[in-house]
Design a protein around this motif. Sequence first.
Motif: not given
Length: 108
Positions: A30-39, A42-47, A76-86
């Motif tokens: 799975x890939x999630x694109x996400x943008x925190x700059x607009x509120x 949870x932050x950057x996207x990742x896999x 399961x393994x996920x991107x560093x950008x998703x640390x703390x969100x999974x």
Amino acid sequence: SRYNHLFSAGIRPYYWLWGPFAIQGAFAYAYLSNNRRTGAGFGDGGSLGIFTIAPTIKPRGGFFTRPELRAFATFAVWSDSLKGAIGSPAYADKNYGFIFGVQAETWF
């Protein structure tokens, strides 16, 4: 602009061993694109990738035969950008994890 997209793909093969016993697997990405700059979010996207094995007890039939009782083990393994969100706080500084359990499934 605000965006949040989830793209995923996977397969769930099964193999009958004998009688009511089968073994299943699940392999997905799975890939999630996400943008925190607009509120948003949870932050950057990742896999995220998952790999599951599940010994299963079910009536003889096909993939959609129910009821079904499964024990499962998932890695399961996920991107560093998703640390703390999974996962739970135990995985806050990790980009991988394991889970084990039992599932029951039926429909009517």
